[in-house]
Design a protein around this motif. Structure first.
Motif, PDB file in Angstrom:
ATOM      1  N   LYS A   4       0.845  -1.194   0.000  1.00  0.00           N
ATOM      2  CA  LYS A   4       0.000   0.000   0.000  1.00  0.00           C
ATOM      3  C   LYS A   4       0.883   1.249   0.000  1.00  0.00           C
ATOM      4  CE  LYS A   4      -3.698  -0.865   2.515  1.00  0.00           C
ATOM      5  NZ  LYS A   4      -4.426  -0.988   3.776  1.00  0.00           N
ATOM      6  N   ASP A   5       1.915   1.237   0.912  1.00  0.00           N
ATOM      7  CA  ASP A   5       2.800   2.397   1.000  1.00  0.00           C
ATOM      8  C   ASP A   5       3.589   2.589  -0.283  1.00  0.00           C
ATOM      9  OD1 ASP A   5       3.602   1.915   4.494  1.00  0.00           O
ATOM     10  OD2 ASP A   5       1.946   2.928   3.492  1.00  0.00           O
ATOM     11  N   ALA A   6       4.008   1.472  -0.869  1.00  0.00           N
ATOM     12  CA  ALA A   6       4.833   1.564  -2.070  1.00  0.00           C
ATOM     13  C   ALA A   6       4.061   2.222  -3.207  1.00  0.00           C
ATOM     14  CB  ALA A   6       5.280   0.173  -2.498  1.00  0.00           C
ATOM     15  N   VAL A   7       2.753   2.026  -3.243  1.00  0.00           N
ATOM     16  CA  VAL A   7       1.973   2.627  -4.319  1.00  0.00           C
ATOM     17  C   VAL A   7       1.574   4.047  -3.955  1.00  0.00           C
ATOM     18  CG1 VAL A   7      -0.135   2.442  -5.681  1.00  0.00           C
ATOM     19  CG2 VAL A   7       1.072   0.385  -5.019  1.00  0.00           C
ATOM     20  N   ALA A   8       1.207   4.268  -2.701  1.00  0.00           N
ATOM     21  CA  ALA A   8       0.572   5.535  -2.347  1.00  0.00           C
ATOM     22  C   ALA A   8       1.536   6.567  -1.770  1.00  0.00           C
ATOM     23  CB  ALA A   8      -0.541   5.264  -1.334  1.00  0.00           C
ATOM     24  N   GLY A   9       2.849   6.351  -1.944  1.00  0.00           N
ATOM     25  CA  GLY A   9       3.829   7.227  -1.307  1.00  0.00           C
ATOM     26  C   GLY A   9       3.778   8.693  -1.717  1.00  0.00           C
ATOM     27  N   GLY A  10       3.254   9.039  -2.893  1.00  0.00           N
ATOM     28  CA  GLY A  10       3.342  10.420  -3.393  1.00  0.00           C
ATOM     29  C   GLY A  10       2.142  11.273  -3.057  1.00  0.00           C
ATOM     30  N   ARG A  11       2.070  12.421  -3.766  1.00  0.00           N
ATOM     31  CA  ARG A  11       0.993  13.365  -3.478  1.00  0.00           C
ATOM     32  C   ARG A  11      -0.200  13.182  -4.404  1.00  0.00           C
ATOM     33  NH1 ARG A  11       3.007  17.727  -5.659  1.00  0.00           N
ATOM     34  NH2 ARG A  11       4.606  16.467  -6.616  1.00  0.00           N
ATOM     35  N   GLY A  12      -0.026  12.393  -5.453  1.00  0.00           N
ATOM     36  CA  GLY A  12      -1.116  12.210  -6.406  1.00  0.00           C
ATOM     37  C   GLY A  12      -2.168  11.253  -5.878  1.00  0.00           C
ATOM     38  N   ASN A  13      -3.088  10.889  -6.739  1.00  0.00           N
ATOM     39  CA  ASN A  13      -4.096   9.918  -6.308  1.00  0.00           C
ATOM     40  C   ASN A  13      -4.608   9.149  -7.517  1.00  0.00           C
ATOM     41  OD1 ASN A  13      -5.761   8.492  -4.598  1.00  0.00           O
ATOM     42  ND2 ASN A  13      -6.839  10.265  -3.798  1.00  0.00           N
ATOM     43  N   LEU A  14      -5.374   8.133  -7.240  1.00  0.00           N
ATOM     44  CA  LEU A  14      -5.926   7.283  -8.283  1.00  0.00           C
ATOM     45  C   LEU A  14      -7.451   7.417  -8.284  1.00  0.00           C
ATOM     46  CD1 LEU A  14      -4.679   4.418  -9.839  1.00  0.00           C
ATOM     47  CD2 LEU A  14      -6.556   3.607  -8.467  1.00  0.00           C
ATOM     48  N   VAL A  15      -8.012   7.465  -9.465  1.00  0.00           N
ATOM     49  CA  VAL A  15      -9.470   7.556  -9.603  1.00  0.00           C
ATOM     50  C   VAL A  15      -9.955   6.309 -10.329  1.00  0.00           C
ATOM     51  CG1 VAL A  15     -11.369   8.855 -10.652  1.00  0.00           C
ATOM     52  CG2 VAL A  15      -9.387  10.076  -9.726  1.00  0.00           C
ATOM     53  N   VAL A  16     -10.897   5.616  -9.712  1.00  0.00           N
ATOM     54  CA  VAL A  16     -11.489   4.434 -10.332  1.00  0.00           C
ATOM     55  C   VAL A  16     -12.854   4.818 -10.889  1.00  0.00           C
ATOM     56  CG1 VAL A  16     -12.493   2.155  -9.869  1.00  0.00           C
ATOM     57  CG2 VAL A  16     -10.341   2.810  -8.786  1.00  0.00           C
ATOM     58  N   ILE A  17     -13.035   4.591 -12.195  1.00  0.00           N
ATOM     59  CA  ILE A  17     -14.352   4.783 -12.802  1.00  0.00           C
ATOM     60  C   ILE A  17     -14.850   3.395 -13.199  1.00  0.00           C
ATOM     61  CG2 ILE A  17     -15.662   5.854 -14.699  1.00  0.00           C
ATOM     62  CD1 ILE A  17     -14.475   8.008 -12.916  1.00  0.00           C
ATOM     63  N   SER A  18     -15.948   2.970 -12.568  1.00  0.00           N
ATOM     64  CA  SER A  18     -16.536   1.662 -12.893  1.00  0.00           C
ATOM     65  C   SER A  18     -17.986   1.836 -13.289  1.00  0.00           C
ATOM     66  CB  SER A  18     -16.476   0.725 -11.682  1.00  0.00           C
ATOM     67  OG  SER A  18     -15.163   0.493 -11.270  1.00  0.00           O
ATOM     68  N   GLY A  19     -18.567   0.769 -13.815  1.00  0.00           N
ATOM     69  CA  GLY A  19     -19.976   0.807 -14.201  1.00  0.00           C
ATOM     70  C   GLY A  19     -20.202  -0.198 -15.314  1.00  0.00           C
ATOM     71  N   PRO A  20     -21.437  -0.605 -15.529  1.00  0.00           N
ATOM     72  CA  PRO A  20     -21.707  -1.583 -16.587  1.00  0.00           C
ATOM     73  C   PRO A  20     -21.283  -1.071 -17.966  1.00  0.00           C
ATOM     74  CG  PRO A  20     -23.664  -1.211 -15.235  1.00  0.00           C
ATOM     75  CD  PRO A  20     -22.661  -0.183 -14.829  1.00  0.00           C
ATOM     76  N   SER A  21     -20.982  -1.990 -18.881  1.00  0.00           N
ATOM     77  CA  SER A  21     -20.674  -1.636 -20.267  1.00  0.00           C
ATOM     78  C   SER A  21     -21.798  -0.794 -20.833  1.00  0.00           C
ATOM     79  CB  SER A  21     -20.592  -2.895 -21.131  1.00  0.00           C
ATOM     80  OG  SER A  21     -19.369  -3.502 -21.001  1.00  0.00           O
ATOM     81  N   GLY A  22     -21.463   0.287 -21.514  1.00  0.00           N
ATOM     82  CA  GLY A  22     -22.490   1.096 -22.172  1.00  0.00           C
ATOM     83  C   GLY A  22     -22.988   2.265 -21.336  1.00  0.00           C
ATOM     84  N   THR A  23     -22.381   2.497 -20.171  1.00  0.00           N
ATOM     85  CA  THR A  23     -22.840   3.636 -19.352  1.00  0.00           C
ATOM     86  C   THR A  23     -22.112   4.930 -19.713  1.00  0.00           C
ATOM     87  OG1 THR A  23     -21.377   2.781 -17.649  1.00  0.00           O
ATOM     88  CG2 THR A  23     -23.717   2.539 -17.248  1.00  0.00           C
ATOM     89  N   GLY A  24     -21.168   4.863 -20.644  1.00  0.00           N
ATOM     90  CA  GLY A  24     -20.462   6.080 -21.064  1.00  0.00           C
ATOM     91  C   GLY A  24     -19.178   6.344 -20.292  1.00  0.00           C
ATOM     92  N   LYS A  25     -18.601   5.279 -19.682  1.00  0.00           N
ATOM     93  CA  LYS A  25     -17.389   5.468 -18.872  1.00  0.00           C
ATOM     94  C   LYS A  25     -16.227   6.027 -19.700  1.00  0.00           C
ATOM     95  CE  LYS A  25     -17.689   1.264 -17.992  1.00  0.00           C
ATOM     96  NZ  LYS A  25     -17.235  -0.086 -17.877  1.00  0.00           N
ATOM     97  N   THR A  26     -16.093   5.525 -20.932  1.00  0.00           N
ATOM     98  CA  THR A  26     -14.951   5.968 -21.752  1.00  0.00           C
ATOM     99  C   THR A  26     -15.076   7.447 -22.093  1.00  0.00           C
ATOM    100  OG1 THR A  26     -14.765   3.733 -22.598  1.00  0.00           O
ATOM    101  CG2 THR A  26     -13.604   5.431 -23.834  1.00  0.00           C
ATOM    102  N   SER A  27     -16.285   7.903 -22.447  1.00  0.00           N
ATOM    103  CA  SER A  27     -16.484   9.341 -22.730  1.00  0.00           C
ATOM    104  C   SER A  27     -16.189  10.163 -21.482  1.00  0.00           C
ATOM    105  CB  SER A  27     -17.926   9.616 -23.163  1.00  0.00           C
ATOM    106  OG  SER A  27     -18.278   8.787 -24.220  1.00  0.00           O
ATOM    107  N   ILE A  28     -16.623   9.670 -20.332  1.00  0.00           N
ATOM    108  CA  ILE A  28     -16.369  10.386 -19.075  1.00  0.00           C
ATOM    109  C   ILE A  28     -14.863  10.503 -18.853  1.00  0.00           C
ATOM    110  CG2 ILE A  28     -16.537  10.174 -16.541  1.00  0.00           C
ATOM    111  CD1 ILE A  28     -19.334   8.885 -17.022  1.00  0.00           C
ATOM    112  N   CYS A  29     -14.150   9.387 -19.014  1.00  0.00           N
ATOM    113  CA  CYS A  29     -12.694   9.398 -18.779  1.00  0.00           C
ATOM    114  C   CYS A  29     -12.008  10.360 -19.745  1.00  0.00           C
ATOM    115  CB  CYS A  29     -12.111   7.992 -18.921  1.00  0.00           C
ATOM    116  SG  CYS A  29     -12.610   6.906 -17.574  1.00  0.00           S
TER     117      CYS A  29
END
Ligand code: 5GP
Length: 202
Positions: A8-33
């Motif tokens: 956990k520390d090895a990944v989260a050591g910096g100041r940035g962050n990760l955003v997870v976008i999930s949802g069923p196929s066809g909900t427009g996730k790719t356009s959102i990203c």
């Protein structure tokens, strides 16, 4: 073997962050990203590896890194993925190297992954923003998938069947802090930017 706290520390050591976008196929996730990437200067896109074949509109190296099942298994055994999951008969995974580097550089790393991946990220990077995108209704989901015309009817049916289950798992697992209905794309993106930039409480 490193403990999960070390990893956990090895990944989260910096100041940035990760955003997870999930949802069923066809909900427009790719356009959102895509819109998140164009509207947030510090955002970067995590290119997943997959064993599924290239689809109509996609290009190798920008949509996905397309690899065979042996290569995927080798990398998975080598702990090269932050998370990985099998979805409709194909494997998908988030390469860990670029994510670690970008977070250390203060970037916002955007990932588009399924609920199994979302759960793994929740355990490994609890401070990440995890957002589940819902369709306004089932009919619009069906229409969007049909409009894509890049998959067989059989594949489309399997994705539709999966949608209900995915929504239920996302709710039951409690690993998503936010559920956002994608009715008007631009409003959805604004709502997600507010979440990412901490204008909305988790
Ligand atoms: P598609 O084949 O439509 O591109 O993606 C199928 C599903 O796999 C989608 O729900 C998508 O979000 C998910 N997916 C894409 N990349 C990854 C990944 O790296 N990890 C996981 N767990 N799911 C992914």
């Amino acid at each position: 073997m490193s403990s999960s706290a070390d990893r956990k520390d090895a990944v989260a050591g910096g100041r940035g962050n990760l955003v997870v976008i999930s949802g069923p196929s066809g909900t427009g996730k790719t356009s959102i990203c895509n819109l998140l990437l164009s509207r947030l200067p510090q955002a970067v896109w995590s290119i997943s590896a997959t064993t599924r074949p290239l689809r109509g509109e996609e290009s190798a190296g920008s949509s996905y890194e397309y690899i065979d099942a042996d290569e995927f298994a080798r990398r998975r055994a080598n702990d090269d993925f932050l998370e990985s999951a099998e979805y409709c008969g194909h494997w998908y995974g988030t390469p860990i190297g670029p994510v670690k580097r970008w977070i250390a550089e203060g970037k916002i790393v955007i990932t588009e992954i399924d609920v199994q991946g979302g759960m793994q990220i929740a355990a490994r990077l609890p401070e990440s923003h995890r957002i589940f995108v819902l369709p306004p209704d089932f009919e619009s989901l069906k229409a969007r998938l049909a409009g894509r015309r890049t998959e067989s009817a059989e594949h489309m049916a399997s994705r539709l069947e999966k949608a209900d289950g995915e929504i239920a798992i996302a709710r039951d697992s409690a690993c998503y802090q936010h559920f956002v209905t994608n009715d008007v794309l631009d409003d959805t993106v604004t709502e997600i930017i507010d979440i990412i930039t901490n204008k909305q409480p988790a």
